[in-house]
Motif scaffolding. Structure first.
Motif, PDB file in Angstrom:
ATOM      1  N   SER A   1       0.830  -1.206   0.000  1.00  0.00           N
ATOM      2  CA  SER A   1       0.000   0.000   0.000  1.00  0.00           C
ATOM      3  C   SER A   1       0.864   1.255   0.000  1.00  0.00           C
ATOM      4  N   LEU A   2       1.916   1.260   0.807  1.00  0.00           N
ATOM      5  CA  LEU A   2       2.813   2.413   0.837  1.00  0.00           C
ATOM      6  C   LEU A   2       3.526   2.596  -0.498  1.00  0.00           C
ATOM      7  N   LEU A   3       3.880   1.485  -1.138  1.00  0.00           N
ATOM      8  CA  LEU A   3       4.512   1.572  -2.453  1.00  0.00           C
ATOM      9  C   LEU A   3       3.550   2.164  -3.477  1.00  0.00           C
ATOM     10  N   MET A   4       2.286   1.737  -3.449  1.00  0.00           N
ATOM     11  CA  MET A   4       1.288   2.300  -4.359  1.00  0.00           C
ATOM     12  C   MET A   4       1.097   3.790  -4.104  1.00  0.00           C
ATOM     13  N   LEU A   5       1.109   4.186  -2.822  1.00  0.00           N
ATOM     14  CA  LEU A   5       0.976   5.601  -2.487  1.00  0.00           C
ATOM     15  C   LEU A   5       2.164   6.400  -3.007  1.00  0.00           C
ATOM     16  N   ALA A   6       3.375   5.850  -2.864  1.00  0.00           N
ATOM     17  CA  ALA A   6       4.571   6.545  -3.342  1.00  0.00           C
ATOM     18  C   ALA A   6       4.543   6.712  -4.858  1.00  0.00           C
ATOM     19  N   VAL A   7       4.167   5.653  -5.565  1.00  0.00           N
ATOM     20  CA  VAL A   7       4.101   5.728  -7.030  1.00  0.00           C
ATOM     21  C   VAL A   7       3.021   6.718  -7.464  1.00  0.00           C
ATOM     22  N   GLY A   8       1.845   6.652  -6.841  1.00  0.00           N
ATOM     23  CA  GLY A   8       0.770   7.576  -7.196  1.00  0.00           C
ATOM     24  C   GLY A   8       1.111   9.018  -6.890  1.00  0.00           C
ATOM     25  N   SER A   9       1.773   9.256  -5.751  1.00  0.00           N
ATOM     26  CA  SER A   9       2.176  10.621  -5.400  1.00  0.00           C
ATOM     27  C   SER A   9       3.214  11.147  -6.382  1.00  0.00           C
ATOM     28  N   GLY A  10       4.168  10.302  -6.758  1.00  0.00           N
ATOM     29  CA  GLY A  10       5.173  10.722  -7.727  1.00  0.00           C
ATOM     30  C   GLY A  10       4.575  11.041  -9.081  1.00  0.00           C
ATOM     31  N   ALA A  11       3.625  10.202  -9.521  1.00  0.00           N
ATOM     32  CA  ALA A  11       2.979  10.452 -10.809  1.00  0.00           C
ATOM     33  C   ALA A  11       2.164  11.743 -10.766  1.00  0.00           C
ATOM     34  N   THR A  12       1.458  11.963  -9.657  1.00  0.00           N
ATOM     35  CA  THR A  12       0.672  13.197  -9.522  1.00  0.00           C
ATOM     36  C   THR A  12       1.566  14.424  -9.544  1.00  0.00           C
ATOM     37  N   ALA A  13       2.695  14.362  -8.843  1.00  0.00           N
ATOM     38  CA  ALA A  13       3.629  15.490  -8.836  1.00  0.00           C
ATOM     39  C   ALA A  13       4.202  15.740 -10.226  1.00  0.00           C
ATOM     40  N   LEU A  14       4.558  14.667 -10.933  1.00  0.00           N
ATOM     41  CA  LEU A  14       5.105  14.820 -12.287  1.00  0.00           C
ATOM     42  C   LEU A  14       4.097  15.459 -13.224  1.00  0.00           C
ATOM     43  N   PHE A  15       2.872  14.976 -13.191  1.00  0.00           N
ATOM     44  CA  PHE A  15       1.845  15.532 -14.073  1.00  0.00           C
ATOM     45  C   PHE A  15       1.523  16.979 -13.708  1.00  0.00           C
TER      46      PHE A  15
END
Length: 223
Positions: A28-42
């Motif tokens: 779950s933490l890994l999914m949160l990290a990936v989603g947060s990174g993608a949101t920041a990039l976009f």
């Protein structure tokens, strides 16, 4: 095999061991990290377009609560996780775009050249043209309530074209406040995600002790 036995085999149950629950928390933490990174990039690269950031937020907001339920969390944990995830990502994305505009945005006086009415998918927007040289500004101003064609507007314009124009000036932006709120929501989200397997283990131990005394098994699935 009876119908009850077949149903018992097909119903998914959370991991019964702490190792399994911590494994789910890590995922779950890994999914949160990936989603947060993608949101920041976009937000930083394609801030003028709503759908990339919205898509990343939606996928992350669905995946993280699902992962929390896999660690033994119930409906309450899933709802709290969903709300905190949405707050952290949406407010954090807004803070990043405001920060980018505050750093490199150019104060520009523009003229409303056309007004695009609101639709079911987008808000009312205005096409802008610079007053100094007459050039069209790449992205529309959204929202632009109260403006009509020919009106003048003060806006911050990203010279790189990565962010949509923002009405007003740098003083109207509050990236620090938004960033603090987003970090607070993110911290609370991580705390809930880490505390959920511990709380589930405690409830299961209590249920085990009660089952030795009472002939029924209490339902803890809603926690």
């Amino acid at each position: 095999m009876s119908r009850a036995q077949r149903w018992d085999r097909t119903v998914w149950r959370p991991p019964q061991t702490m190792a399994g629950r911590w494994r789910g928390t890590g995922i779950s933490l890994l999914m949160l990290a990936v989603g947060s990174g993608a949101t920041a990039l976009f937000s930083l690269r394609w801030g003028y377009a709503e759908w990339p950031e919205s898509g990343a937020v939606a996928i992350t907001a669905m995946a993280v609560p699902t992962g929390v339920k896999m660690t033994g969390g119930g409906k309450l944990s899933a709802v709290v996780t969903l709300l905190l995830c949405l707050a952290a990502l949406l407010i954090g994305g807004a803070a990043l775009t405001d920060r980018a505009q505050a750093r490199r945005g150019e104060q520009t006086e523009a003229l409303v050249s056309a007004v695009q009415p609101a639709t079911s998918r987008s808000s009312r927007s205005c096409l802008l043209r610079r007053l100094d040289d007459g050039r069209e500004i790449r992205h529309p101003l959204t929202p632009c309530d109260g403006y009509r064609k020919g009106d003048r507007v003060q806006a911050l314009v990203d010279p790189l074209g990565r962010q949509a124009p923002v009405e007003g000036g740098r003083a109207d932006l509050e990236p620090a406040t938004e960033g603090a709120v987003a970090l607070g929501a993110l911290g609370a989200l991580v705390l809930v995600m880490v505390a959920t397997p511990l709380w589930t283990a405690r409830r299961m131990r209590r249920a085990g002790r009660m089952s030795e005394t009472f002939p029924f098994r209490p339902d803890i699935s809603g926690i």
